[in-house]
Write a protein that holds these residues in place. Structure first.
Motif, short mmCIF file in Angstrom:
data_model
loop_
_atom_site.label_atom_id
_atom_site.label_comp_id
_atom_site.label_asym_id
_atom_site.label_seq_id
_atom_site.Cartn_x
_atom_site.Cartn_y
_atom_site.Cartn_z
N GLU A 147 0.83 -1.21 0.00
CA GLU A 147 0.00 0.00 0.00
C GLU A 147 0.87 1.26 0.00
OE1 GLU A 147 -3.50 -0.05 -0.27
OE2 GLU A 147 -2.92 -2.10 -0.75
N ILE A 148 1.97 1.23 0.73
CA ILE A 148 2.89 2.38 0.74
C ILE A 148 3.52 2.55 -0.63
CG2 ILE A 148 5.09 3.21 1.69
CD1 ILE A 148 4.20 1.94 4.38
N MET A 149 3.85 1.43 -1.28
CA MET A 149 4.43 1.52 -2.63
C MET A 149 3.45 2.15 -3.61
SD MET A 149 7.54 0.58 -2.58
CE MET A 149 8.05 0.11 -4.20
N LYS A 150 2.17 1.94 -3.42
CA LYS A 150 1.17 2.59 -4.28
C LYS A 150 1.26 4.11 -4.13
CE LYS A 150 -2.09 -1.26 -4.34
NZ LYS A 150 -3.40 -1.75 -3.91
N CYS A 151 1.43 4.58 -2.91
CA CYS A 151 1.58 6.02 -2.67
C CYS A 151 2.86 6.54 -3.33
CB CYS A 151 1.62 6.32 -1.17
SG CYS A 151 0.09 5.93 -0.33
N VAL A 152 3.95 5.78 -3.20
CA VAL A 152 5.21 6.17 -3.84
C VAL A 152 5.03 6.23 -5.36
CG1 VAL A 152 7.59 5.43 -4.28
CG2 VAL A 152 6.65 5.31 -1.97
N GLY A 153 4.32 5.26 -5.93
CA GLY A 153 4.06 5.26 -7.36
C GLY A 153 3.29 6.49 -7.82
N VAL A 154 2.30 6.89 -7.03
CA VAL A 154 1.53 8.09 -7.36
C VAL A 154 2.42 9.33 -7.28
CG1 VAL A 154 -0.35 9.58 -6.56
CG2 VAL A 154 -0.71 7.11 -6.73
N LEU A 155 3.25 9.40 -6.24
CA LEU A 155 4.15 10.56 -6.09
C LEU A 155 5.15 10.62 -7.25
CD1 LEU A 155 4.83 10.56 -2.25
CD2 LEU A 155 3.45 12.18 -3.56
N LEU A 156 5.66 9.48 -7.67
CA LEU A 156 6.56 9.48 -8.83
C LEU A 156 5.84 9.96 -10.09
CD1 LEU A 156 8.55 6.18 -8.26
CD2 LEU A 156 9.50 8.49 -8.33
N GLY A 157 4.60 9.54 -10.26
CA GLY A 157 3.80 10.02 -11.40
C GLY A 157 3.61 11.52 -11.36
N VAL A 158 3.34 12.04 -10.18
CA VAL A 158 3.18 13.50 -10.03
C VAL A 158 4.50 14.19 -10.33
CG1 VAL A 158 2.77 15.32 -8.32
CG2 VAL A 158 1.24 13.36 -8.42
N GLY A 159 5.61 13.61 -9.88
CA GLY A 159 6.92 14.18 -10.15
C GLY A 159 7.22 14.22 -11.64
N ILE A 160 6.88 13.16 -12.35
CA ILE A 160 7.10 13.11 -13.80
C ILE A 160 6.27 14.18 -14.50
CG2 ILE A 160 6.69 11.72 -15.88
CD1 ILE A 160 7.48 9.26 -14.17
N LEU A 161 4.99 14.27 -14.12
CA LEU A 161 4.12 15.30 -14.74
C LEU A 161 4.62 16.71 -14.43
CD1 LEU A 161 0.58 13.77 -14.19
CD2 LEU A 161 1.85 13.95 -16.33
N SER A 162 5.05 16.93 -13.19
CA SER A 162 5.58 18.25 -12.82
C SER A 162 6.82 18.59 -13.62
CB SER A 162 5.90 18.30 -11.32
OG SER A 162 4.77 18.06 -10.56
N LEU A 163 7.72 17.63 -13.76
CA LEU A 163 8.94 17.85 -14.53
C LEU A 163 8.61 18.15 -15.99
CD1 LEU A 163 12.02 17.86 -14.25
CD2 LEU A 163 11.98 15.46 -14.92
N LEU A 164 7.64 17.42 -16.55
CA LEU A 164 7.24 17.69 -17.93
C LEU A 164 6.64 19.09 -18.08
CD1 LEU A 164 5.73 14.24 -18.96
CD2 LEU A 164 7.84 15.28 -19.82
N LEU A 165 5.84 19.50 -17.11
CA LEU A 165 5.26 20.86 -17.16
C LEU A 165 6.35 21.92 -17.08
CD1 LEU A 165 2.05 20.46 -14.98
CD2 LEU A 165 2.17 20.86 -17.44
N VAL A 166 7.32 21.72 -16.21
CA VAL A 166 8.43 22.66 -16.11
C VAL A 166 9.19 22.71 -17.43
CG1 VAL A 166 10.68 23.01 -14.99
CG2 VAL A 166 8.68 22.51 -13.60
N GLY A 167 9.40 21.56 -18.04
CA GLY A 167 10.08 21.51 -19.33
C GLY A 167 9.32 22.25 -20.41
N ILE A 168 8.00 22.10 -20.43
CA ILE A 168 7.18 22.78 -21.44
C ILE A 168 7.20 24.29 -21.22
CG2 ILE A 168 4.80 23.13 -22.23
CD1 ILE A 168 4.39 20.09 -21.73
N VAL A 169 7.08 24.70 -19.97
CA VAL A 169 7.07 26.14 -19.66
C VAL A 169 8.42 26.77 -19.97
CG1 VAL A 169 6.94 27.80 -17.75
CG2 VAL A 169 5.22 26.00 -17.95
N SER A 170 9.52 26.09 -19.61
CA SER A 170 10.83 26.66 -19.86
C SER A 170 11.18 26.66 -21.34
CB SER A 170 11.91 25.90 -19.07
OG SER A 170 12.01 24.58 -19.54
N ARG A 171 10.60 25.76 -22.10
CA ARG A 171 10.84 25.74 -23.55
C ARG A 171 10.19 26.95 -24.22
NH1 ARG A 171 9.66 20.44 -26.94
NH2 ARG A 171 11.80 20.01 -26.34
N ASN A 172 9.04 27.39 -23.69
CA ASN A 172 8.33 28.52 -24.28
C ASN A 172 8.96 29.87 -23.94
OD1 ASN A 172 6.51 26.77 -25.43
ND2 ASN A 172 5.02 26.96 -23.78
N GLU A 173 9.85 29.88 -22.98
CA GLU A 173 10.47 31.17 -22.58
C GLU A 173 11.53 31.61 -23.54
OE1 GLU A 173 11.85 30.70 -18.60
OE2 GLU A 173 9.85 30.77 -17.77
#
Length: 172
Positions: A146-172
């Motif tokens: 069950e804890i690993m499920k939480c870690v998996g969700v957090l990693l998914g959020v981290g990946i999405l956040s990193l992709l958003l940062v990449g998209i925003v910084s590319r447009n600058e």
């Protein structure tokens, strides 16, 4: 006063554009590998639990026993946008906050039974009981999954956040 004293220097960037790109994709790849590894382990463990539950034989691997309810308690859990109730029965002379002698039950069951009534529960050791069959799985392994499920969700959020940062910084 001389203009030579006041020099307008541009700050030098720590990483150039190419290095930033390599760092971005390196972190993204590491996060994706970790994400796939964690969710792969979760799937394997969940399938093992499912197989274990299907192959368990009553009277050999687990038992159904009637236990007496010695106390009951509901706990409200408040999150930012909702309130939920958790319902517990205590057994074997367990009282409120006696966590090793309680089992969680659905609200409907909680309202049907009273202190002194008996209820049928699952057990493997005749000491710890659960209303649900999956509650008799090995606690450490089940909790870790069950804890690993939480870690998996957090990693998914981290990946999405990193992709958003990449998209925003590319447009600058």
């Amino acid at each position: 006063m001389s203009n030579k004293l006041v020099k307008n220097k541009k700050q030098k960037e720590i990483l150039n554009r190419r290095q930033k790109k390599i760092l971005f994709f390196g972190i993204l790849i590491i996060l994706m590998i970790a994400f796939l590894g964690v969710w792969g382990k979760i799937i394997v463990t969940s399938n093992a639990f499912k197989t274990q539950m299907e192959s368990m034989v009553e009277g050999k691997d687990y038992f159904l026993e009637d236990i007496e309810i010695t106390d009951k308690r509901s706990e409200a859990v408040t999150t930012d946008d909702s309130i939920s109730e958790n319902y517990f029965f205590y057994y074997q002379n367990g009282r409120r906050y006696d966590y090793d002698k309680r089992m969680q039950v659905p609200g409907k069951i909680y309202s049907e039974y009273h202190v002194g009534d008996t209820i049928t529960a699952y057990t493997t050791d005749h000491v710890s009981y659960s209303y649900y069959k999956y509650g008799i799985l090995p606690k450490n392994e089940y909790t870790n999954n069950e804890i690993m499920k939480c870690v998996g969700v957090l990693l998914g959020v981290g990946i999405l956040s990193l992709l958003l940062v990449g998209i925003v910084s590319r447009n600058e």
